[in-house]
Design a protein around this motif. Structure first.
Motif, short mmCIF file in Angstrom:
data_model
loop_
_atom_site.label_atom_id
_atom_site.label_comp_id
_atom_site.label_asym_id
_atom_site.label_seq_id
_atom_site.Cartn_x
_atom_site.Cartn_y
_atom_site.Cartn_z
N THR A 51 50.88 6.78 -26.55
CA THR A 51 51.11 8.09 -25.94
C THR A 51 52.58 8.50 -25.99
N LYS A 52 53.47 7.57 -26.34
CA LYS A 52 54.89 7.90 -26.43
C LYS A 52 55.23 8.56 -27.77
N THR A 53 54.33 8.42 -28.75
CA THR A 53 54.58 9.01 -30.06
C THR A 53 54.17 10.48 -30.05
N PRO A 54 55.09 11.39 -30.38
CA PRO A 54 54.73 12.81 -30.38
C PRO A 54 53.70 13.11 -31.49
N VAL A 55 52.72 13.90 -31.15
CA VAL A 55 51.67 14.26 -32.10
C VAL A 55 51.60 15.78 -32.17
N SER A 56 51.58 16.31 -33.38
CA SER A 56 51.54 17.77 -33.53
C SER A 56 50.16 18.31 -33.18
N THR A 57 50.12 19.55 -32.77
CA THR A 57 48.85 20.19 -32.47
C THR A 57 48.01 20.31 -33.74
N THR A 58 48.66 20.42 -34.89
CA THR A 58 47.92 20.48 -36.15
C THR A 58 47.16 19.19 -36.39
N GLN A 59 47.82 18.04 -36.17
CA GLN A 59 47.14 16.76 -36.35
C GLN A 59 45.96 16.62 -35.40
#
Length: 121
Positions: free
Chosen positions: A5-13
């Motif tokens: 959960t610390k890794t940023p994830v794009s809304t596209t992904q």
């Protein structure tokens, strides 16, 4: 699937993880459909759930292979080196699925269908 959960994830992904892959048996018979997210969850992989996918290996005239390093922000296999590109034939096809072929056009040399069933460990 990377659940850190610390890794940023794009809304596209996140949106792309909802696309439906084609779930098949070992003889490539369609069993149904499931989200990319579910298809890549380790629990489902360990249970033997498989889905259609493809890999592209692009070589230049000197027979050198084009590799890519996946982004550290990718949900699946972050930061790893990989083949030229890979994806999934999806239940709902869109124009975007032809992007690779439209970009390279007649420069692609067709090869025999080398369909293989493999498991990523």
């Amino acid at each position: 699937v990377n659940t850190d959960t610390k890794t940023p994830v794009s809304t596209t992904q996140l949106k792309l993880l909802n696309e439906e892959c084609i779930v098949v048996d070992r003889n490539d018979n369609v069993l149904g459909y499931d989200s990319k997210k579910n298809c890549h969850l380790n629990v489902n992989i360990k249970e033997g759930t498989i889905h259609r996918a493809f890999s592209v290996f692009l070589f230049n005239k000197e027979n050198k292979l084009l590799l890519q390093q996946r982004s550290k922000y990718k949900i699946t296999f972050p930061n790893l080196w990989s083949n030229t590109c890979c994806s999934h034939p999806l239940r709902a096809l869109s124009e975007d699925n032809n992007t690779f072929y439209s970009e390279f056009g007649n420069e692609l040399e067709e090869r025999d269908n080398l369909g293989k069933l493999y498991k990523i460990k």
